[in-house]
Scaffold this motif. Structure first.
Motif, PDB file in Angstrom:
ATOM      1  N   ALA A  85     -11.693   4.333  25.942  1.00 27.69           N
ATOM      2  CA  ALA A  85     -11.049   4.098  24.654  1.00 27.69           C
ATOM      3  C   ALA A  85     -11.483   5.118  23.619  1.00 27.69           C
ATOM      4  CB  ALA A  85     -11.356   2.684  24.159  1.00 27.69           C
ATOM      5  N   ALA A  86     -10.686   5.208  22.559  1.00 27.18           N
ATOM      6  CA  ALA A  86     -11.033   6.017  21.392  1.00 27.18           C
ATOM      7  C   ALA A  86     -10.847   5.162  20.149  1.00 27.18           C
ATOM      8  CB  ALA A  86     -10.157   7.259  21.312  1.00 27.18           C
ATOM      9  N   TRP A  87     -11.747   5.347  19.192  1.00 25.78           N
ATOM     10  CA  TRP A  87     -11.585   4.711  17.888  1.00 25.78           C
ATOM     11  C   TRP A  87     -10.583   5.503  17.056  1.00 25.78           C
ATOM     12  CZ3 TRP A  87     -17.040   4.533  19.345  1.00 25.78           C
ATOM     13  CH2 TRP A  87     -17.560   3.222  19.457  1.00 25.78           C
ATOM     14  N   ILE A  88      -9.705   4.791  16.355  1.00 28.57           N
ATOM     15  CA  ILE A  88      -8.799   5.390  15.379  1.00 28.57           C
ATOM     16  C   ILE A  88      -9.169   4.796  14.029  1.00 28.57           C
ATOM     17  CG2 ILE A  88      -6.403   5.671  14.643  1.00 28.57           C
ATOM     18  CD1 ILE A  88      -5.557   5.453  17.561  1.00 28.57           C
ATOM     19  N   ALA A  89      -9.897   5.577  13.224  1.00 30.63           N
ATOM     20  CA  ALA A  89     -10.401   5.102  11.929  1.00 30.63           C
ATOM     21  C   ALA A  89      -9.375   5.377  10.836  1.00 30.63           C
ATOM     22  CB  ALA A  89     -11.723   5.796  11.608  1.00 30.63           C
ATOM     23  N   THR A  90      -9.129   4.365  10.008  1.00 32.89           N
ATOM     24  CA  THR A  90      -8.193   4.513   8.892  1.00 32.89           C
ATOM     25  C   THR A  90      -8.911   4.605   7.548  1.00 32.89           C
ATOM     26  OG1 THR A  90      -7.950   2.096   8.705  1.00 32.89           O
ATOM     27  CG2 THR A  90      -6.380   3.255  10.126  1.00 32.89           C
ATOM     28  N   VAL A  91     -10.166   4.165   7.455  1.00 32.28           N
ATOM     29  CA  VAL A  91     -10.884   4.219   6.184  1.00 32.28           C
ATOM     30  C   VAL A  91     -10.964   5.676   5.715  1.00 32.28           C
ATOM     31  CG1 VAL A  91     -13.177   4.353   7.293  1.00 32.28           C
ATOM     32  CG2 VAL A  91     -12.963   3.483   4.944  1.00 32.28           C
ATOM     33  N   ASP A  92     -10.576   5.899   4.477  1.00 28.75           N
ATOM     34  CA  ASP A  92     -10.571   7.238   3.886  1.00 28.75           C
ATOM     35  C   ASP A  92      -9.728   8.209   4.702  1.00 28.75           C
ATOM     36  OD1 ASP A  92     -11.344   8.755   1.691  1.00 28.75           O
ATOM     37  OD2 ASP A  92     -13.068   9.632   2.724  1.00 28.75           O
ATOM     38  N   ASN A  93      -8.758   7.658   5.457  1.00 29.78           N
ATOM     39  CA  ASN A  93      -7.833   8.485   6.263  1.00 29.78           C
ATOM     40  C   ASN A  93      -8.561   9.405   7.232  1.00 29.78           C
ATOM     41  OD1 ASN A  93      -6.317   8.455   3.206  1.00 29.78           O
ATOM     42  ND2 ASN A  93      -5.168   7.685   4.971  1.00 29.78           N
ATOM     43  N   ILE A  94      -9.629   8.889   7.860  1.00 27.64           N
ATOM     44  CA  ILE A  94     -10.397   9.707   8.805  1.00 27.64           C
ATOM     45  C   ILE A  94      -9.527  10.184   9.965  1.00 27.64           C
ATOM     46  CG2 ILE A  94     -12.240   9.624  10.527  1.00 27.64           C
ATOM     47  CD1 ILE A  94     -13.841   7.879   8.604  1.00 27.64           C
ATOM     48  N   ASP A  95      -8.822   9.261  10.611  1.00 26.54           N
ATOM     49  CA  ASP A  95      -8.001   9.611  11.784  1.00 26.54           C
ATOM     50  C   ASP A  95      -6.510   9.438  11.541  1.00 26.54           C
ATOM     51  OD1 ASP A  95     -10.094  10.277  13.617  1.00 26.54           O
ATOM     52  OD2 ASP A  95     -10.521   8.147  13.867  1.00 26.54           O
ATOM     53  N   TRP A  96      -6.144   8.341  10.903  1.00 28.60           N
ATOM     54  CA  TRP A  96      -4.721   8.033  10.711  1.00 28.60           C
ATOM     55  C   TRP A  96      -4.558   7.040   9.562  1.00 28.60           C
ATOM     56  CZ3 TRP A  96      -1.824   3.525  10.776  1.00 28.60           C
ATOM     57  CH2 TRP A  96      -0.434   3.698  10.800  1.00 28.60           C
ATOM     58  N   PRO A  97      -3.469   7.124   8.791  1.00 28.02           N
ATOM     59  CA  PRO A  97      -2.598   8.297   8.707  1.00 28.02           C
ATOM     60  C   PRO A  97      -3.327   9.446   8.011  1.00 28.02           C
ATOM     61  CG  PRO A  97      -1.996   6.702   7.029  1.00 28.02           C
ATOM     62  CD  PRO A  97      -3.060   6.054   7.856  1.00 28.02           C
ATOM     63  N   SER A  98      -2.863  10.651   8.180  1.00 22.54           N
ATOM     64  CA  SER A  98      -3.519  11.778   7.523  1.00 22.54           C
ATOM     65  C   SER A  98      -3.428  11.609   6.013  1.00 22.54           C
ATOM     66  CB  SER A  98      -2.893  13.098   7.969  1.00 22.54           C
ATOM     67  OG  SER A  98      -1.505  13.100   7.700  1.00 22.54           O
ATOM     68  N   LYS A  99      -4.416  12.147   5.328  1.00 21.12           N
ATOM     69  CA  LYS A  99      -4.510  11.978   3.881  1.00 21.12           C
ATOM     70  C   LYS A  99      -3.230  12.469   3.204  1.00 21.12           C
ATOM     71  CE  LYS A  99      -8.650  12.593   2.369  1.00 21.12           C
ATOM     72  NZ  LYS A  99      -9.094  11.215   2.064  1.00 21.12           N
ATOM     73  N   GLY A 100      -2.671  11.607   2.359  1.00 22.42           N
ATOM     74  CA  GLY A 100      -1.460  11.961   1.624  1.00 22.42           C
ATOM     75  C   GLY A 100      -0.173  11.681   2.375  1.00 22.42           C
ATOM     76  N   ASN A 101      -0.264  11.242   3.619  1.00 20.19           N
ATOM     77  CA  ASN A 101       0.940  10.941   4.395  1.00 20.19           C
ATOM     78  C   ASN A 101       1.316   9.474   4.176  1.00 20.19           C
ATOM     79  OD1 ASN A 101       3.020  10.698   6.210  1.00 20.19           O
ATOM     80  ND2 ASN A 101       1.733  10.824   8.037  1.00 20.19           N
ATOM     81  N   TYR A 102       2.173   9.226   3.203  1.00 18.58           N
ATOM     82  CA  TYR A 102       2.547   7.852   2.851  1.00 18.58           C
ATOM     83  C   TYR A 102       3.988   7.517   3.232  1.00 18.58           C
ATOM     84  CZ  TYR A 102      -1.677   8.483   0.074  1.00 18.58           C
ATOM     85  OH  TYR A 102      -2.965   8.760  -0.333  1.00 18.58           O
ATOM     86  N   ASN A 103       4.623   8.388   3.985  1.00 18.52           N
ATOM     87  CA  ASN A 103       5.978   8.115   4.452  1.00 18.52           C
ATOM     88  C   ASN A 103       5.911   7.387   5.786  1.00 18.52           C
ATOM     89  OD1 ASN A 103       8.315   9.259   6.390  1.00 18.52           O
ATOM     90  ND2 ASN A 103       9.102   8.940   4.314  1.00 18.52           N
ATOM     91  N   SER A 104       6.604   6.271   5.880  1.00 17.86           N
ATOM     92  CA  SER A 104       6.511   5.419   7.070  1.00 17.86           C
ATOM     93  C   SER A 104       6.937   6.141   8.338  1.00 17.86           C
ATOM     94  CB  SER A 104       7.366   4.163   6.883  1.00 17.86           C
ATOM     95  OG  SER A 104       6.914   3.409   5.780  1.00 17.86           O
ATOM     96  N   ASP A 105       8.037   6.869   8.287  1.00 16.45           N
ATOM     97  CA  ASP A 105       8.528   7.553   9.485  1.00 16.45           C
ATOM     98  C   ASP A 105       7.540   8.624   9.931  1.00 16.45           C
ATOM     99  OD1 ASP A 105      10.817   5.975   9.491  1.00 16.45           O
ATOM    100  OD2 ASP A 105      11.955   7.395   8.272  1.00 16.45           O
TER     101      ASP A 105
END
Length: 519
Positions: A27-47
């Motif tokens: 497995a791999a961790w996908i961290a969202t806090v502070d946009n570490i892994d996903w979504p990338s910082k500033g990417n607020y478009n759902s698609d």
């Protein structure tokens, strides 16, 4: 449930020549806090977020993973529509703002993971409420605004006070809601219970200690607070979703040997037991958690916490539950030791040498994007070149599903284009299907699968799919013979495998002839 399987053997030409584990959690961790892994910082478009997430999953599948651990509640907020907590600022840019165009990220992430045959572990931070006091986006409906008396400030962050009984109940309600509404395979907590100690600062829980301490030693009282919520969460998860696993990823050192004879021969500056007040061993012994994923982010020979010492220690202290070793690929290039491309392969080999360790987890996903030290290549070409089933947990479920029934079997094409088409039906209406596992045998006398890894694992989330087995690229030891048997099993959502169904015998008069189906 009718299922038409896609069975590709082409990518596994030498599978029977290489020793490989039948069962392994990868497995791999996908961290969202502070946009570490996903979504990338500033990417607020759902698609755009969806496309980015699918690209991450495809990378992990290519690297041989069979699970992802995705952070869905980083700071008392939500990556899903929650009745208790506001939308996360790291999803939409402002806490409380819903995604645009609207979608349910958690439902989407689970479905996309399952399509690819990946387990989805929902990662929640239990007590962190505000990452940066005065700088974080905080909604008027955030629980720190509604019940400020439940929280304390420490080190520039805001936390639930773990000694506050109402705060505990609130967290339990949040987790119950997740596992009751979503098809998560596990609920996952990281290492943050009481926060790591900060020199010169005391965690400000005098008020609750005075109310509830009852004369206990403060350390024992703090541990009892953490034990209490773990027990409540264990019960709540089982009641809401009996097949949902509960796992903890603690700091890598439970306790140093100089403080406790049961501890590891390490000199860690902080430990789970003495500083984070997390008695992981108690939870394992009592069965409150199903797996532990200690974060062993150190190299062999580390002066305070040697990897080889800790992997051995955890192998002897999982008390019958699963142990997956957390590996720190994020450290690639950070010093001379971590510029060595052999460090992660060596850690994998060490972990695999213990039968009480069932897999590995990597922090974090973005580290794979640059193929650090060629480790993506190592996983794809060697260590995870062949699939592994996720190890089942018999204390959750030990009843095997019914084997699939074969409906149709045909061959078409010639030479390098020859292939077999297979149709099968999963007939067990009592157990939900997760996937099928395909096996190839050189004779009927050798069709045991108890220790045999599958040739391919085929996820199944819909009733039908195309099925193709490329015969020209079968494993070399088999294709050089003149007969071949193909078998298939069903694997349920608890990773319990059925008995083998032998699909068909294939035969060819000589090495240059086409494979023929023997009726």
């Amino acid at each position: 449930m009718k299922v038409l399987l896609i069975l590709w053997a082409a990518v596994y030409p030498f599978i029977f020549c290489v020793a490989q584990p039948k069962y392994e959690f990868r497995a791999a961790w996908i961290a969202t806090v502070d946009n570490i892994d996903w979504p990338s910082k500033g990417n607020y478009n759902s698609d755009s977020q969806k496309a980015e997430y699918k690209k991450l999953l495809d990378m992990h599948v290519q690297n041989g993973m069979n699970a992802v651990i995705v952070q869905i509640r980083p700071a008392t907020d939500a990556f899903y529509p929650s009745p208790y907590e506001p939308w996360s600022q790291w999803l939409t840019g402002k806490q409380g703002r819903p995604p645009v165009p609207y979608y349910d990220p958690l439902q989407f992430m689970i479905e996309e993971a399952h399509k690819r045959g990946l387990e989805f572990h929902a990662w929640c931070n239990p007590y962190r409420a505000e990452l940066q006091i005065g700088k974080s986006s905080i909604s008027p409906t955030h629980i720190t605004k509604v019940h400020p008396e439940w929280f304390v400030a420490y080190g520039g962050k805001r936390y639930f006070d773990p000694g506050n009984k109402e705060a505990q109940e609130f967290v339990v309600h949040v987790i119950r809601d997740i596992v009751s509404r979503y098809d998560v395979d596990a609920l996952h907590f990281d290492d943050y219970f009481y926060p790591y100690r900060i020199a010169g600062q005391q965690f400000p829980d005098d008020k609750t200690y005075a109310l509830y301490g009852s004369g206990m030693d403060r350390g024992d009282w703090r541990r009892s607070n953490v034990d209490s919520i773990i027990v409540k969460l264990h019960r709540g998860i089982r009641q809401e979703n009996p097949h949902c696993k509960f796992g903890i990823s603690p700091f890598g050192v439970w306790r140093n040997k100089d403080r406790d004879s049961l501890g590891s021969d390490t000199k860690a500056g902080q430990t789970n037991y003495d500083d984070l007040y997390a008695d992981i061993l108690l939870w394992l012994k009592e069965g409150y958690i199903d797996y532990v994923a200690p974060q062993l982010y150190w190299e062999h020979g580390h002066r305070a916490a040697p990897y080889e010492v800790l992997v051995d220690w955890w192998s002897r202290h999982s008390y019958g539950k699963h142990c997956y070793i957390g590996l720190g690929i994020y450290k690639a290039g950070s010093n001379a030791r971590w510029r060595d491309r052999n460090i992660i392969p060596l850690q994998i080999r060490d972990a695999r040498s213990y039968n009480t360790i069932q897999g590995q987890v990597y922090f974090s996903s973005k580290s794979f994007l640059k193929n650090p030290n060629g480790w993506n290549d190592s996983l794809q070409q060697h260590y995870y070149k062949y699939p592994a089933l996720i190890p089942p947990m018999p204390w959750i479920d030990s009843i095997a599903p019914k084997p699939p029934v074969i409906n149709a079997f045909s061959s078409e094409g010639k030479g390098t284009e020859q292939q077999v088409n297979i149709s099968a039906t999963y007939i067990d209406t009592d157990k939900r299907l997760r996937q099928f596992a395909l096996y190839v045998f050189s004779s009927l006398e050798n069709t045991g699968i108890s220790g045999k890894a599958p040739l391919q694992v085929i996820p199944s989330t819909t009733d039908s799919a195309d099925c193709v087995l490329a015969l020209s690229l079968l494993p070399q030891p088999l294709s050089s013979g003149n007969e071949l048997y193909i078998g298939i099993t069903a694997v349920d959502i608890n990773n319990v495998e059925s008995e083998l169904s032998i699909l068909q015998k294939l035969q060819r008069p000589n090495e240059k002839a086409e494979w023929e189906i023997v009726k």
